[in-house]
Design a protein around this motif. Structure first.
Motif, PDB file in Angstrom:
ATOM      1  N   MET A   1       0.795  -1.167   0.055  1.00 55.75           N
ATOM      2  CA  MET A   1      -0.007   0.114   0.064  1.00 55.75           C
ATOM      3  C   MET A   1       0.874   1.065  -0.028  1.00 55.75           C
ATOM      4  N   GLY A   2       0.365   2.418  -0.641  1.00 58.47           N
ATOM      5  CA  GLY A   2       1.173   3.763  -0.627  1.00 58.47           C
ATOM      6  C   GLY A   2       0.869   4.247   0.922  1.00 58.47           C
ATOM      7  N   GLU A   3       1.116   5.703   0.854  1.00 56.20           N
ATOM      8  CA  GLU A   3       0.944   6.550   1.881  1.00 56.20           C
ATOM      9  C   GLU A   3      -0.365   6.815   2.287  1.00 56.20           C
ATOM     10  N   LEU A   4      -0.791   7.165   3.291  1.00 61.81           N
ATOM     11  CA  LEU A   4      -1.988   7.411   3.796  1.00 61.81           C
ATOM     12  C   LEU A   4      -2.469   8.568   3.199  1.00 61.81           C
ATOM     13  N   LEU A   5      -3.403   8.845   2.173  1.00 64.08           N
ATOM     14  CA  LEU A   5      -4.071   9.843   1.682  1.00 64.08           C
ATOM     15  C   LEU A   5      -5.232  10.388   2.241  1.00 64.08           C
ATOM     16  N   LEU A   6      -6.114   9.608   2.724  1.00 64.46           N
ATOM     17  CA  LEU A   6      -7.298  10.020   3.137  1.00 64.46           C
ATOM     18  C   LEU A   6      -7.722   9.232   4.467  1.00 64.46           C
ATOM     19  N   GLU A   7      -8.147  10.018   5.477  1.00 65.94           N
ATOM     20  CA  GLU A   7      -8.406   9.351   6.917  1.00 65.94           C
ATOM     21  C   GLU A   7      -9.628   9.860   7.273  1.00 65.94           C
ATOM     22  N   ILE A   8     -10.643   9.035   7.648  1.00 65.07           N
ATOM     23  CA  ILE A   8     -11.857   9.415   7.913  1.00 65.07           C
ATOM     24  C   ILE A   8     -12.113   8.899   9.309  1.00 65.07           C
ATOM     25  N   LYS A   9     -12.583   9.687  10.011  1.00 68.45           N
ATOM     26  CA  LYS A   9     -13.022   9.327  11.653  1.00 68.45           C
ATOM     27  C   LYS A   9     -14.503   9.750  11.962  1.00 68.45           C
ATOM     28  N   ASP A  10     -15.087   8.716  12.426  1.00 74.57           N
ATOM     29  CA  ASP A  10     -16.369   8.607  12.786  1.00 74.57           C
ATOM     30  C   ASP A  10     -17.496   9.812  12.169  1.00 74.57           C
ATOM     31  N   LEU A  11     -17.293   9.449  10.815  1.00 81.14           N
ATOM     32  CA  LEU A  11     -18.071  10.504  10.024  1.00 81.14           C
ATOM     33  C   LEU A  11     -19.568  10.410   9.984  1.00 81.14           C
ATOM     34  N   LYS A  12     -20.406  11.351  10.040  1.00 86.08           N
ATOM     35  CA  LYS A  12     -21.746  11.055  10.340  1.00 86.08           C
ATOM     36  C   LYS A  12     -22.394  12.253   9.483  1.00 86.08           C
ATOM     37  N   LYS A  13     -23.591  11.858   8.781  1.00 84.01           N
ATOM     38  CA  LYS A  13     -24.207  12.789   8.116  1.00 84.01           C
ATOM     39  C   LYS A  13     -25.849  12.611   8.360  1.00 84.01           C
ATOM     40  N   HIS A  14     -26.529  13.247   9.188  1.00 80.41           N
ATOM     41  CA  HIS A  14     -27.974  13.165   9.493  1.00 80.41           C
ATOM     42  C   HIS A  14     -28.610  14.059   8.913  1.00 80.41           C
ATOM     43  N   GLY A  71     -17.678  14.382  13.034  1.00 80.94           N
ATOM     44  CA  GLY A  71     -16.642  13.493  12.433  1.00 80.94           C
ATOM     45  C   GLY A  71     -15.564  14.497  11.786  1.00 80.94           C
ATOM     46  N   SER A  72     -14.529  13.751  11.261  1.00 81.06           N
ATOM     47  CA  SER A  72     -13.214  14.559  10.492  1.00 81.06           C
ATOM     48  C   SER A  72     -13.075  13.720   9.386  1.00 81.06           C
ATOM     49  N   VAL A  73     -12.474  14.530   8.257  1.00 79.56           N
ATOM     50  CA  VAL A  73     -11.930  13.977   7.171  1.00 79.56           C
ATOM     51  C   VAL A  73     -10.949  14.843   6.716  1.00 79.56           C
ATOM     52  N   ARG A  74      -9.547  13.913   6.982  1.00 78.93           N
ATOM     53  CA  ARG A  74      -8.431  14.484   6.897  1.00 78.93           C
ATOM     54  C   ARG A  74      -7.765  13.939   5.590  1.00 78.93           C
ATOM     55  N   PHE A  75      -7.460  15.104   4.679  1.00 77.94           N
ATOM     56  CA  PHE A  75      -6.790  14.692   3.217  1.00 77.94           C
ATOM     57  C   PHE A  75      -5.460  15.245   3.278  1.00 77.94           C
ATOM     58  N   LYS A  76      -4.333  14.338   3.129  1.00 76.11           N
ATOM     59  CA  LYS A  76      -3.159  14.693   3.395  1.00 76.11           C
ATOM     60  C   LYS A  76      -2.709  15.134   4.656  1.00 76.11           C
ATOM     61  N   GLY A  77      -3.363  14.898   5.614  1.00 76.87           N
ATOM     62  CA  GLY A  77      -3.207  15.164   7.092  1.00 76.87           C
ATOM     63  C   GLY A  77      -3.982  16.590   7.271  1.00 76.87           C
ATOM     64  N   GLN A  78      -4.871  17.196   6.451  1.00 77.21           N
ATOM     65  CA  GLN A  78      -5.420  18.372   6.816  1.00 77.21           C
ATOM     66  C   GLN A  78      -6.937  18.019   6.826  1.00 77.21           C
ATOM     67  N   ASP A  79      -7.361  18.473   8.063  1.00 74.45           N
ATOM     68  CA  ASP A  79      -8.928  18.471   8.137  1.00 74.45           C
ATOM     69  C   ASP A  79      -9.756  19.372   7.308  1.00 74.45           C
TER      70      ASP A  79
END
Length: 325
Positions: A1-14, A71-79
């Motif tokens: 696998m390559g480097e981490l690009l996108l990290e999603i944590k406890d994302l919610k859409k209500h 929640g949070s969406v981090r793309f290249k380490g940036q939320d």
């Protein structure tokens, strides 16, 4: 696998439900309800599930086309959820989407040249003298004649319009592309052409895909890993090969049992789920799948299963995932 690009944590859409005389909020539709996952550079992550499971809402929430509830969406380490509108516009050059309906996603009053040159103009990627060259180049790369740039969307077939949608996403040279059921509206013969095109483009442009679909055979072909969603939550996540060879969640097993086998002499035991998909406005207590699960026990009705790595890189949320149907 390559480097981490996108990290999603406890994302919610209500989505709020308004009712009553004063139109107050009487409840929420939990379209996405606590998704956490990682996407790595160069991979294709498939997301599957029944209609209404929240997979398309998840894709749009990642890009903030729908604003997440939590929640949070981090793309290249940036939320990216903390970015302003102007900052988010700049970030969108890195994150693009291809929609399911290629005709509805194109402006019928724009020529193809206008459609493809607009992203270049918005992001300041080309001046007027080089814009035409870039538009013709990307059209040729997706298999269309550059002379078609003067035409309007209604002059193309569905497959050609989807190629235009792909060209629009790639012309800004993004890192991540979310493909929201990109072949669902196309004929089977055209589907294979588009899938092959997407694979070629991924190699040429060093792209990372999130591929949302309900056709499991397509997902198996194109995906490196697959996430199974049910009622806005994660049911199972594994490599494509592992998931299709050794599904552990009863819901995944039921989905795979419905995939047609091309050999008429081969038989597969079909798992028929009882009942309909519950309403995301009133999800069941405990495990949200327990109302349809053939393995249901009392614990399933009261306790939410823990997201567990039962094998290396194979995650599942089920109290009885080791059992097979």
């Amino acid at each position: 696998m390559g480097e981490l690009l996108l990290e999603i944590k406890d994302l919610k859409k209500h989505f709020p439900i308004h009712g009553g005389f004063f139109r107050g909020v009487s409840g929420n539709v939990r379209a996405v309800d606590g998704i956490s996952l990682q996407v790595y550079e160069g991979e294709t992550l498939g997301i599957v599930g029944e209609s209404g499971c929240g997979k398309s809402t998840l894709g749009r929430s990642i890009l903030r086309l729908l604003e997440p509830t939590d929640g949070s969406v981090r793309f290249k380490g940036q939320d990216i959820l903390k970015l302003s509108k102007s900052q988010m516009r700049t970030m969108r050059k890195e994150m693009q989407i291809v929609f399911q309906d290629p005709y509805a996603s194109l402006n019928p009053r724009y020529t193809i040249f206008q459609t493809l040159s607009e992203p270049l103009e918005v992001h300041g990627l080309a001046d007027a003298s080089t814009r035409k060259q870039q538009v013709h180049s990307i059209l040729q790369r997706v298999g269309l004649d550059p002379s078609y740039s003067s035409r309007f969307p209604h002059e193309f077939s569905g497959g050609q319009r989807q190629r235009i949608g792909i060209a629009r996403a790639l012309i800004v040279n993004p890192k991540l592309v979310i493909l929201d059921e990109p072949v669902a509206a196309l004929d089977v013969s055209i589907q294979s052409q588009i899938i092959n095109l997407l694979e070629d483009l991924q190699n040429d442009f060093q792209l990372t895909y999130i591929f949302i679909a309900h056709d499991l055979s397509v997902v198996k072909h194109i995906s490196d890993r697959v996430l199974v969603m049910y009622l806005g939550r994660m049911a199972e996540l594994a490599s494509s090969e592992e998931l299709f060879f050794n599904p552990l969640h009863p819901y995944t097993q039921a989905l795979l049992s419905a995939v047609p086998i091309p050999n008429p002499r081969m038989k597969r035991e079909r798992v028929i789920l009882q009942g309909d998909l519950p309403s995301p406005a009133k999800p069941p207590s405990g495990c949200v799948f327990h109302t349809r699960c053939p393995l249901v026990q009392d614990i399933c009705k009261h306790e939410v299963p823990v997201w567990t790595e039962v094998k290396p890189e194979h995650f599942v949320a089920c109290h009885f995932s080791s059992n097979s149907i």
